[in-house]
Design a protein around this motif. Structure first.
Motif, PDB file in Angstrom:
ATOM      1  N   SER A 102       1.224  -1.127  -0.105  1.00 31.17           N
ATOM      2  CA  SER A 102       0.037   0.078   0.235  1.00 31.17           C
ATOM      3  C   SER A 102       0.568   1.407  -0.217  1.00 31.17           C
ATOM      4  O   SER A 102       0.520   2.467  -0.429  1.00 31.17           O
ATOM      5  CB  SER A 102      -0.857   0.152   0.967  1.00 31.17           C
ATOM      6  N   ASP A 131      -7.937   8.406   7.754  1.00 35.01           N
ATOM      7  CA  ASP A 131      -9.227   7.778   7.145  1.00 35.01           C
ATOM      8  C   ASP A 131      -9.188   6.331   7.849  1.00 35.01           C
ATOM      9  O   ASP A 131     -10.915   6.239   7.797  1.00 35.01           O
ATOM     10  CB  ASP A 131      -8.045   7.588   5.184  1.00 35.01           C
ATOM     11  N   ASP A 179      -3.944   8.771   5.289  1.00 35.02           N
ATOM     12  CA  ASP A 179      -4.249   7.324   5.692  1.00 35.02           C
ATOM     13  C   ASP A 179      -4.750   6.785   6.959  1.00 35.02           C
ATOM     14  O   ASP A 179      -5.885   6.545   6.820  1.00 35.02           O
ATOM     15  CB  ASP A 179      -2.867   6.156   4.167  1.00 35.02           C
TER      16      ASP A 179
END
Length: 162
Positions: free
Chosen positions: A83, A158, A155
């Motif tokens: 990722s 989130d 990220d």
């Protein structure tokens, strides 16, 4: 990994340019460093090309196992690292577009894979990665670190909200 250098006169040098282009088509380029030199003997471009040669018999690039010489980083990295690797590729593209250079000239996928293993990146971390020299760190290091750490922070926020 191997290295080959080229000297391209600033004036016409079609035979040298043809040799360079033929060479570039025949190997897997990892990095190209270029420098314009002007002096008593004239002006020229000095190029240093780092590359993987093609293995005789298999047609594959030396050091790779797939036919196209591609490495599948999804299989080499864990889920979180992959990722981060994808985030790094987006940052690399932005940096490459800004300089109008190919993405591999900014950082190679192998370098990005190593960076993706680091959760909070700083300049000292970049300097420790094989293949990343002082020039890359000076030119792209701070921007890469800032963008990478910001995207990781966003990220994580989130992920925490879900």
């Amino acid at each position: 990994m191997q290295i080959r250098t080229f000297i391209l006169p600033a004036t016409s040098a079609s035979d040298v340019l043809e040799d360079l282009n033929s060479f570039l088509r025949s190997v897997r380029i990892l990095e190209v460093k270029k420098e314009f030199v002007s002096g008593e003997n004239g002006a020229y471009w000095a190029l240093c090309v780092t590359f993987l040669p093609v293995s005789q018999g298999t047609g594959n690039f030396v050091g790779t196992s797939s036919i196209k010489g591609k490495v599948d980083y999804k299989n080499l990295l864990d889920k979180d690292e992959f990722s981060r690797f994808c985030l790094l590729r987006k940052i690399r593209k932005k940096l490459a577009d800004a300089d109008a250079v190919p993405a591999f000239a900014v950082f190679t996928d192998a370098e990005l894979a190593e960076i993706s293993k680091i959760k909070n990146l700083d300049i000292l971390d970049l300097k420790k990665i094989d293949g990343i020299g002082v020039r890359k760190v000076d030119k792209y290091g701070q921007q890469l670190c800032d963008d990478y750490n910001l995207l990781l922070k966003e990220d994580k926020l989130d992920a925490d909200e879900t």
